[in-house]
Design a protein around this motif. Sequence first.
Motif, short mmCIF file in Angstrom:
data_model
loop_
_atom_site.label_atom_id
_atom_site.label_comp_id
_atom_site.label_asym_id
_atom_site.label_seq_id
_atom_site.Cartn_x
_atom_site.Cartn_y
_atom_site.Cartn_z
N UNK A 1 0.83 -1.21 0.00
CA UNK A 1 0.00 0.00 0.00
C UNK A 1 0.86 1.26 0.00
N UNK A 2 1.93 1.24 0.75
CA UNK A 2 2.79 2.41 0.87
C UNK A 2 3.57 2.68 -0.41
N UNK A 3 4.03 1.64 -1.06
CA UNK A 3 4.80 1.80 -2.30
C UNK A 3 3.97 2.56 -3.34
N UNK A 4 2.68 2.25 -3.39
CA UNK A 4 1.81 2.92 -4.36
C UNK A 4 1.71 4.41 -4.12
N UNK A 5 1.77 4.83 -2.87
CA UNK A 5 1.66 6.26 -2.55
C UNK A 5 3.00 6.99 -2.64
N UNK A 6 4.09 6.28 -2.38
CA UNK A 6 5.39 6.93 -2.37
C UNK A 6 6.01 7.05 -3.76
N UNK A 7 5.93 6.00 -4.53
CA UNK A 7 6.59 5.99 -5.83
C UNK A 7 5.58 6.19 -6.95
N UNK A 8 5.93 6.99 -7.89
CA UNK A 8 5.09 7.19 -9.07
C UNK A 8 5.93 6.88 -10.31
N UNK A 9 6.32 5.62 -10.45
CA UNK A 9 7.11 5.19 -11.61
C UNK A 9 6.29 4.20 -12.43
N UNK A 10 6.90 3.73 -13.51
CA UNK A 10 6.23 2.79 -14.40
C UNK A 10 6.05 1.42 -13.74
N UNK A 11 6.97 1.03 -12.89
CA UNK A 11 6.93 -0.31 -12.31
C UNK A 11 6.25 -0.36 -10.95
N UNK A 12 5.56 0.68 -10.56
CA UNK A 12 4.92 0.71 -9.25
C UNK A 12 3.86 -0.38 -9.12
N UNK A 13 3.04 -0.55 -10.15
CA UNK A 13 1.98 -1.55 -10.09
C UNK A 13 2.55 -2.96 -9.96
N UNK A 14 3.65 -3.22 -10.61
CA UNK A 14 4.29 -4.54 -10.53
C UNK A 14 4.79 -4.78 -9.11
N UNK A 15 5.42 -3.77 -8.52
CA UNK A 15 5.90 -3.93 -7.14
C UNK A 15 4.75 -4.10 -6.16
N UNK A 16 3.64 -3.40 -6.38
CA UNK A 16 2.48 -3.56 -5.51
C UNK A 16 1.95 -4.98 -5.59
N UNK A 17 1.83 -5.50 -6.80
CA UNK A 17 1.35 -6.87 -6.99
C UNK A 17 2.30 -7.87 -6.34
N UNK A 18 3.60 -7.64 -6.44
CA UNK A 18 4.59 -8.53 -5.82
C UNK A 18 4.43 -8.53 -4.30
N UNK A 19 4.32 -7.33 -3.71
CA UNK A 19 4.17 -7.25 -2.25
C UNK A 19 2.87 -7.89 -1.78
N UNK A 20 1.77 -7.64 -2.50
CA UNK A 20 0.50 -8.26 -2.13
C UNK A 20 0.55 -9.78 -2.28
N UNK A 21 1.21 -10.25 -3.32
CA UNK A 21 1.33 -11.70 -3.53
C UNK A 21 2.13 -12.35 -2.41
N UNK A 22 3.23 -11.74 -2.05
CA UNK A 22 4.04 -12.26 -0.94
C UNK A 22 3.22 -12.26 0.35
N UNK A 23 2.44 -11.21 0.56
CA UNK A 23 1.59 -11.11 1.75
C UNK A 23 0.59 -12.27 1.80
N UNK A 24 -0.10 -12.53 0.71
CA UNK A 24 -1.10 -13.59 0.71
C UNK A 24 -0.47 -14.98 0.79
N UNK A 25 0.69 -15.14 0.19
CA UNK A 25 1.40 -16.44 0.29
C UNK A 25 1.81 -16.69 1.74
N UNK A 26 2.34 -15.67 2.40
CA UNK A 26 2.72 -15.82 3.81
C UNK A 26 1.51 -16.11 4.70
N UNK A 27 0.41 -15.43 4.45
CA UNK A 27 -0.80 -15.68 5.23
C UNK A 27 -1.30 -17.11 5.02
N UNK A 28 -1.36 -17.55 3.79
CA UNK A 28 -1.81 -18.91 3.49
C UNK A 28 -0.88 -19.94 4.12
N UNK A 29 0.43 -19.73 3.99
CA UNK A 29 1.41 -20.66 4.57
C UNK A 29 1.27 -20.70 6.10
N UNK A 30 1.07 -19.56 6.72
CA UNK A 30 0.91 -19.52 8.18
C UNK A 30 -0.33 -20.25 8.64
#
Length: 105
Positions: A42-71
């Motif tokens: 969520x924070x990356x989306x507000x701080x960075x305004x580059x071309x790859x911001x959406x990709x980084x957001x998706x990566x962070x959200x994916x890691x978050x959901x993978x960790x939650x599921x694994x836990x």
Amino acid sequence: MENLNKDLILREKLAIERTYMANQTTFLSFLRTSMYFFVAGLTIGNLLKTENTEIMIVIFFSISFILLFTGVVNFIVHHRWIKRNTQHVGNYKMEYIKDKDGDRF
């Protein structure tokens, strides 16, 4: 000697409780780490305004959901394992049975 038997059973029950709490602590660690990655996305989306911001957001959200599921899976598997093996704890009757001479073995 009967108190010794109760102490052994109490010791084993306390060990099981510590194991339950360790399992819960591990789950909470997974949950905390998952939330950190979610907030980072969520924070990356507000701080960075580059071309790859959406990709980084998706990566962070994916890691978050993978960790939650694994836990969650880890917690359920270990909780069932602890519960299944609890029935065998605290059975020390054979240690305190007297033989024919009156001695305990």
